[in-house]
Motif scaffolding. Structure first.
Motif, PDB file in Angstrom:
ATOM      1  N   ASP A 586       0.817  -1.210   0.000  1.00  0.00           N
ATOM      2  CA  ASP A 586       0.000   0.000   0.000  1.00  0.00           C
ATOM      3  C   ASP A 586       0.854   1.265   0.000  1.00  0.00           C
ATOM      4  OD1 ASP A 586      -2.342  -1.373  -0.145  1.00  0.00           O
ATOM      5  OD2 ASP A 586      -2.893  -1.139   1.959  1.00  0.00           O
ATOM      6  N   THR A 587       1.901   1.290   0.823  1.00  0.00           N
ATOM      7  CA  THR A 587       2.743   2.487   0.849  1.00  0.00           C
ATOM      8  C   THR A 587       3.523   2.632  -0.455  1.00  0.00           C
ATOM      9  OG1 THR A 587       4.429   1.215   2.037  1.00  0.00           O
ATOM     10  CG2 THR A 587       2.969   2.602   3.343  1.00  0.00           C
ATOM     11  N   ALA A 588       3.868   1.513  -1.084  1.00  0.00           N
ATOM     12  CA  ALA A 588       4.503   1.584  -2.398  1.00  0.00           C
ATOM     13  C   ALA A 588       3.551   2.217  -3.411  1.00  0.00           C
ATOM     14  CB  ALA A 588       4.915   0.187  -2.862  1.00  0.00           C
ATOM     15  N   ARG A 589       2.292   1.853  -3.334  1.00  0.00           N
ATOM     16  CA  ARG A 589       1.317   2.443  -4.251  1.00  0.00           C
ATOM     17  C   ARG A 589       1.193   3.950  -4.025  1.00  0.00           C
ATOM     18  NH1 ARG A 589      -4.871   0.396  -5.571  1.00  0.00           N
ATOM     19  NH2 ARG A 589      -5.491   2.248  -6.772  1.00  0.00           N
ATOM     20  N   GLN A 590       1.158   4.340  -2.750  1.00  0.00           N
ATOM     21  CA  GLN A 590       1.045   5.777  -2.452  1.00  0.00           C
ATOM     22  C   GLN A 590       2.220   6.554  -3.028  1.00  0.00           C
ATOM     23  OE1 GLN A 590       0.849   5.450   1.794  1.00  0.00           O
ATOM     24  NE2 GLN A 590      -0.898   4.071   1.605  1.00  0.00           N
ATOM     25  N   ALA A 591       3.433   6.023  -2.841  1.00  0.00           N
ATOM     26  CA  ALA A 591       4.617   6.711  -3.354  1.00  0.00           C
ATOM     27  C   ALA A 591       4.594   6.758  -4.881  1.00  0.00           C
ATOM     28  CB  ALA A 591       5.881   6.020  -2.858  1.00  0.00           C
ATOM     29  N   ALA A 592       4.250   5.645  -5.509  1.00  0.00           N
ATOM     30  CA  ALA A 592       4.246   5.598  -6.970  1.00  0.00           C
ATOM     31  C   ALA A 592       3.182   6.515  -7.554  1.00  0.00           C
ATOM     32  CB  ALA A 592       4.030   4.162  -7.448  1.00  0.00           C
ATOM     33  N   GLU A 593       2.004   6.552  -6.933  1.00  0.00           N
ATOM     34  CA  GLU A 593       0.949   7.417  -7.461  1.00  0.00           C
ATOM     35  C   GLU A 593       1.295   8.893  -7.278  1.00  0.00           C
ATOM     36  OE1 GLU A 593      -3.037   4.631  -7.208  1.00  0.00           O
ATOM     37  OE2 GLU A 593      -2.549   5.889  -5.493  1.00  0.00           O
ATOM     38  N   GLU A 594       1.901   9.238  -6.150  1.00  0.00           N
ATOM     39  CA  GLU A 594       2.341  10.620  -5.964  1.00  0.00           C
ATOM     40  C   GLU A 594       3.419  10.972  -6.995  1.00  0.00           C
ATOM     41  OE1 GLU A 594       4.425  13.620  -2.690  1.00  0.00           O
ATOM     42  OE2 GLU A 594       3.935  11.562  -2.116  1.00  0.00           O
ATOM     43  N   GLY A 595       4.357  10.055  -7.207  1.00  0.00           N
ATOM     44  CA  GLY A 595       5.394  10.297  -8.201  1.00  0.00           C
ATOM     45  C   GLY A 595       4.820  10.465  -9.593  1.00  0.00           C
ATOM     46  N   LEU A 596       3.821   9.648  -9.929  1.00  0.00           N
ATOM     47  CA  LEU A 596       3.211   9.746 -11.253  1.00  0.00           C
ATOM     48  C   LEU A 596       2.479  11.071 -11.423  1.00  0.00           C
ATOM     49  CD1 LEU A 596       2.670   8.387 -13.951  1.00  0.00           C
ATOM     50  CD2 LEU A 596       0.653   7.286 -12.938  1.00  0.00           C
ATOM     51  N   ARG A 597       1.797  11.524 -10.378  1.00  0.00           N
ATOM     52  CA  ARG A 597       1.137  12.838 -10.460  1.00  0.00           C
ATOM     53  C   ARG A 597       2.159  13.930 -10.755  1.00  0.00           C
ATOM     54  NH1 ARG A 597      -2.058  10.811  -6.008  1.00  0.00           N
ATOM     55  NH2 ARG A 597      -0.647  11.733  -4.488  1.00  0.00           N
ATOM     56  N   ILE A 598       3.293  13.878 -10.070  1.00  0.00           N
ATOM     57  CA  ILE A 598       4.321  14.898 -10.261  1.00  0.00           C
ATOM     58  C   ILE A 598       4.922  14.784 -11.658  1.00  0.00           C
ATOM     59  CG2 ILE A 598       6.613  15.643  -9.496  1.00  0.00           C
ATOM     60  CD1 ILE A 598       5.781  14.832  -6.655  1.00  0.00           C
ATOM     61  N   ALA A 599       5.203  13.575 -12.098  1.00  0.00           N
ATOM     62  CA  ALA A 599       5.799  13.385 -13.422  1.00  0.00           C
ATOM     63  C   ALA A 599       4.853  13.852 -14.521  1.00  0.00           C
ATOM     64  CB  ALA A 599       6.169  11.916 -13.621  1.00  0.00           C
ATOM     65  N   GLU A 600       3.585  13.534 -14.393  1.00  0.00           N
ATOM     66  CA  GLU A 600       2.621  13.954 -15.412  1.00  0.00           C
ATOM     67  C   GLU A 600       2.443  15.468 -15.408  1.00  0.00           C
ATOM     68  OE1 GLU A 600      -0.224  10.011 -15.838  1.00  0.00           O
ATOM     69  OE2 GLU A 600      -0.787  11.580 -14.417  1.00  0.00           O
ATOM     70  N   TYR A 601       2.441  16.063 -14.227  1.00  0.00           N
ATOM     71  CA  TYR A 601       2.316  17.520 -14.143  1.00  0.00           C
ATOM     72  C   TYR A 601       3.501  18.200 -14.814  1.00  0.00           C
ATOM     73  CZ  TYR A 601       2.192  22.193 -12.046  1.00  0.00           C
ATOM     74  OH  TYR A 601       2.198  23.541 -11.845  1.00  0.00           O
ATOM     75  N   GLY A 602       4.699  17.662 -14.612  1.00  0.00           N
ATOM     76  CA  GLY A 602       5.889  18.228 -15.234  1.00  0.00           C
ATOM     77  C   GLY A 602       6.115  17.746 -16.654  1.00  0.00           C
ATOM     78  N   GLU A 603       5.195  16.910 -17.181  1.00  0.00           N
ATOM     79  CA  GLU A 603       5.298  16.357 -18.527  1.00  0.00           C
ATOM     80  C   GLU A 603       6.611  15.601 -18.724  1.00  0.00           C
ATOM     81  OE1 GLU A 603       4.456  19.410 -21.379  1.00  0.00           O
ATOM     82  OE2 GLU A 603       2.472  19.815 -20.567  1.00  0.00           O
ATOM     83  N   HIS A 604       7.038  14.878 -17.681  1.00  0.00           N
ATOM     84  CA  HIS A 604       8.243  14.065 -17.753  1.00  0.00           C
ATOM     85  C   HIS A 604       7.819  12.629 -18.052  1.00  0.00           C
ATOM     86  CE1 HIS A 604      10.149  17.277 -14.956  1.00  0.00           C
ATOM     87  NE2 HIS A 604      10.294  17.588 -16.225  1.00  0.00           N
ATOM     88  N   GLU A 605       7.561  12.365 -19.322  1.00  0.00           N
ATOM     89  CA  GLU A 605       7.032  11.062 -19.721  1.00  0.00           C
ATOM     90  C   GLU A 605       8.014   9.937 -19.454  1.00  0.00           C
ATOM     91  OE1 GLU A 605       4.215   9.527 -20.763  1.00  0.00           O
ATOM     92  OE2 GLU A 605       3.397  11.363 -19.951  1.00  0.00           O
ATOM     93  N   HIS A 606       9.306  10.247 -19.503  1.00  0.00           N
ATOM     94  CA  HIS A 606      10.310   9.222 -19.233  1.00  0.00           C
ATOM     95  C   HIS A 606      10.121   8.639 -17.829  1.00  0.00           C
ATOM     96  CE1 HIS A 606      14.297   7.318 -19.230  1.00  0.00           C
ATOM     97  NE2 HIS A 606      14.424   7.790 -18.003  1.00  0.00           N
TER      98      HIS A 606
END
Length: 885
Positions: A586-606
């Protein structure tokens, strides 16, 4: 007016008005929404916004208009929009308030985090209305500066239950992520009704038909073309049609402006070039008086008060381009001269640049300083624009090259990779050998081209170049997932630093590694951050997951405290992977989803690609097969197009876990075998899964067992020792099956010293299966119960069901799950996150900051969650804390 607007009647826009009215009605009920209205110039977008502003119901209205001359001034439009709400800054959490003040230049501060700025906008909009809705209108959004648009888009994508409506109006189609409404030309009936209402029906039919033909349903053209017609034209000589109705209308405005008195034209030109909107600035720069503006005001081109407002953007454009070049230059020079103080430093720099007709090093230096100020506010798009224009004004080839590369690096930070390519293309071929050029080119390749090509570019510069390039080459090679490339990079890195040397040893698998090197590197803040992260990654790749998790937490905290927003998603990705390896699903999911939100906001598709692969693994363990496959396929699609081999490998792991959990080892084996490469650092972690899949599907797996044993000898970690022992147990053939038990027991002994509970449960499950097949039912029950308990606690239902099935084979019937888990399954994923944090004692503001929501939305989620949980107050959440990891 445009949009078929006569008096209070808006012709031909019933559908659009219903959509907008529904948004306002929903906001009054507490539901938020965002909408992008787009269409050609003059089609009626502004009039739709005017109607909403005139009839907002209970909503409090905030409005801004993008101005072409302000497009490179960071946060200009956002400041104009939020100015009436800035009195509520004290209602924001202190970090958000500080970030917004710094962005607006209202307080001296370090570089504000762009995510905090976006979150501050969301929170301020939520608080501004109190109990009433808030209506935000952003007109001419195509000219809103990039920093403002990023913050507004961030807020718009996270609207939920604040009672906030955000409506953007722009000419081109919007970027993905927001609902849109295209405004088309008026139909024949609406066109006729508009012309009749304006008294134009008396024109000869063939002239009226020609007007309708040239207007193409564009309301502004339908209004302005008849107004500008001479008597001769009204009899039938209308002239050829232009390329577009808006071009025809602009030509009409051009002609009308040329008929104004010279002093009025000069004042109108200055107003068009100005971006402050202050009438006092316009009058000073134009050496004019209010009397000089009267003819333009009477003609309906502008409205005057404390500011000068153009009736339509096409009027502003016509006023500027109707003037001679010399007059435009003089207008910019005059504006630069009358804008004093630090507050207007950026405006002065851009006006001086606009007045320059050739190389002007002084103006270029002013833009350099503007770029540095924008960089201090994390307005990367503005940084790129300032350096790009400074390069055009440079007095020599060296300064031009330096500025072009600086512009390219800033554009990469802004996610504008097409712009990066165009800027680098302008650097002359003989000047492309610098380390700075290589780094910018590699960044472009890593995000828009090929990760492997990025490695090649950096390798060309490693010899005799900066230490930083060596580190970046290691990062790119690890992402590319190409064993041969990784070997080349690591051999060049060996000996340059103790952490790089240890990484090279892991990559070559040619000796044991001292893992304390990685911890020392991470904890030394004088090291390059990229090196510190590489050391943490190496610890994880070398199976020291507990240390890697701690290192990732240290690095993430450093990012947040130092405004390194570009690295946050990367650190969250490592944190999620380390947590996943330890079984903290569960905590892995939280970290990954937060990271994905940040990456998508910054348009860092890599980085988003890597995070989707990690989330696929999380979904596999949580038993969400469709989400696993969807996330994995999304990651693989991008990864294969850009040669990001590591993401492909991690996506394969996710699919294999899903197959193994559902009892399909053959499919798992097929998926894993395809992605193995000859590099233990890149794929050794897959071997235990491959051994299990192969052994359970009747395949020979001895070579994979031997390979993993060699890796365990290199890493010298309890986890790799445990998994190597498990692999030995699984690899034994039917004639040797009795010899498996010591290996299972050895594996469990190593697991006892670790926090890798998921792998421990898998070993218990496999051992229990072996015991049951040996008809040792009592021992099997005890072992399988332990496995089931862990799987249930971790929330891995497919694996828990495998354990239950085996238990039933021993004659025991187990429970179908924990009561707490069943209750929590009633919550949506967002509600579950909010409840988890609230149960741990976080306030609504704390939760909002972590999940990128507004405090009001957090409260709404709790309000909806309480009845589902059968509770009525926050204090009762504590009993659920243990069930929400």
């Amino acid at each position: 007016m445009t949009g078929g607007y006569v008096g209070r009647v808006l012709y031909g826009r019933d559908t659009e008005l219903r959509v907008l009215a529904d948004l306002l009605a929903a906001a009054e009920a507490g539901t938020s929404a965002a909408l992008v209205i787009h269409g050609d110039a003059g089609i009626g977008k502004t009039v739709l916004l005017d109607r909403m502003a005139a009839e907002p119901g209970r909503a409090r209205v905030l409005r801004t208009t993008g101005v072409e001359s302000e497009a490179e001034l960071p946060f200009a439009a956002l400041h104009q929009l939020l100015r009436p709400a800035l009195g509520g800054l004290d209602l924001l959490p202190e970090p958000q308030a500080a970030a917004l003040k710094a962005a607006f230049g209202l307080a001296a501060s370090g570089a504000p985090d762009r995510f905090l700025i976006g979150l501050a906008v969301l929170t301020l909009l939520s608080e501004h209305g109190g109990e009433d809705p808030v209506l935000c209108l952003i007109d001419d959004a195509q000219w809103v500066d990039g920093a403002s648009m990023d913050a507004l888009a961030f807020a718009a994508r996270r609207l939920d239950a604040e009672g906030v409506v955000m409506v953007f109006a722009q000419r081109e189609a919007p970027r993905p992520g927001l609902p849109e409404l295209r405004v088309e030309g008026l139909d024949a009936a609406s066109t006729t009704a508009l012309l009749m209402a304006r008294g134009e029906a008396g024109m000869p039919p063939h002239v009226l038909e020609r007007v309708v033909e040239q207007a193409c349903g564009n309301p502004l053209a339908l209004i302005e073309l008849p107004r500008a017609m001479s008597d001769e034209q009204r009899t039938g000589s209308l002239g050829p049609a232009p390329l577009s109705p808006s071009a025809r209308v602009q030509a009409v405005f051009h002609t009308q402006i040329e008929a104004l008195p010279p002093a009025t034209r000069r004042a109108l030109l200055v107003a068009a070039a100005d971006d402050t909107g202050h009438i006092a600035v316009v009058l000073r720069a134009a050496s004019a008086t209010l009397v000089d503006l009267e003819p333009a005001e009477k003609a309906g081109f502008i409205r005057c008060g404390t500011s000068v407002e153009f009736r339509h953007p096409l009027v502003r454009t016509a006023a500027y381009h109707a003037a001679a070049l010399a007059d435009r230059v003089a207008a910019h020079q005059a504006l630069a001269a009358v804008l004093p103080g630090d507050e207007h430093a950026d405006r002065r720099a851009w006006h001086r640049a606009a007045a320059a007709l050739g190389p002007d090093e002084a103006a270029a230096v002013d833009l350099d300083q503007a770029a540095e100020r924008a960089d201090g506010r994390h307005a990367a798009a503005a940084v790129a624009a300032a350096y790009e224009r400074a390069a055009q004004l440079s007095g020599g080839p060296e300064s031009r090259r330096r500025r072009l590369i600086a512009a390219a690096q800033a554009a990469a930070d802004a996610g504008q990779f097409a712009r990066v390519a165009a800027l680098l293309e302008q650097v002359p071929e003989p000047e492309r050998g610098s380390a700075a050029f290589a780094r910018a080119r590699a960044a472009l390749e890593l995000n828009s081209g090929s990760a492997a090509r990025a490695v090649e570019i950096l390798l060309d510069r490693v010899e005799g170049e900066t230490f930083a390039i060596t580190v970046e080459a290691c990062h790119a090679a690890l992402s590319a997932g190409d064993g041969a490339l990784l070997d080349r990079v690591c051999e060049r890195a060996r000996g340059r630093n103790e952490a790089l040397s240890a990484l090279a040893t892991l990559a070559a698998a040619d000796g044991p590694v001292d893992h304390t090197v990685f911890g020392r590197t991470v904890n030394d803040e004088s090291n390059l951050f990229s090196l510190r992260f590489l050391a943490a990654y190496a610890a994880h790749a070398g199976a020291d997951h507990s240390s890697a998790r701690q290192m990732a937490e240290v690095l993430l905290a450093f990012c947040r405290s130092h405004g390194l927003h570009g690295w946050q998603a990367t650190c969250l990705h490592l944190l999620a992977e380390a947590q996943l390896a330890g079984g903290a699903v569960d905590t892995a999911r939280q970290a990954a989803e937060e990271g994905l939100r940040i990456a998508e906001y910054g348009e860092h598709e890599h980085r988003a690609c890597h995070l989707r692969a990690t989330l696929a693994a999380v979904f596999a363990l949580q038993g969400d097969t469709s989400a696993c496959r969807e996330s994995a396929e999304s990651a693989v699609e991008h990864a294969e197009a850009h040669r990001i081999g590591t993401a492909v490998v991690h996506a394969a792991r996710a699919l294999a876990w899903s197959h193994l959990g559902s009892g399909d080892p053959e499919a798992a084996y097929t998926v894993l075998e395809k992605v193995l490469v000859d590099s233990p650092l890149l794929t050794a972690f897959l071997l235990p899964d491959l051994v299990e899949a192969g052994a359970r599907s009747g395949r020979a797996v001895a070579e994979y067992v031997e390979a993993y044993e060699r890796w365990a000898a290199i890493t010298k970690q309890p986890l790799t020792d445990a998994l190597a022992a498990r692999c030995r147990a699984l690899a034994l053939g039917p004639a040797e099956t009795d010899a498996a038990e010591p290996h299972f027991r050895e594996a469990l002994g190593h697991h006892e010293a670790l926090d890798t509970s998921f792998e421990q449960a898998r070993t218990l499950l496999l051992y229990g299966e072996w015991l049951r097949r040996r008809l040792r039912r009592t021992d099997a029950r005890r072992t399988l119960r332990s496995a089931l308990e862990i799987f249930d606690r971790l929330g891995t239902p497919a694996w828990a069901e495998r354990a239950r099935t085996e238990l039933r084979g021993t004659g025991e019937v187990s429970d179908q799950g924990r009561e707490t888990g069943t209750v929590l399954d009633r919550l949506t994923p967002q509600e579950r996150e909010v409840v988890r944090l609230a149960a741990a004692g976080a306030t609504n503001r704390d939760i909002a900051t972590q999940l990128f929501l507004s405090p009001r939305t957090v409260g709404h989620h709790l309000y909806r969650a309480f009845p589902k949980l059968g509770i009525s107050s926050r204090s009762q959440l504590a009993e659920f804390a243990r069930g929400i990891k």
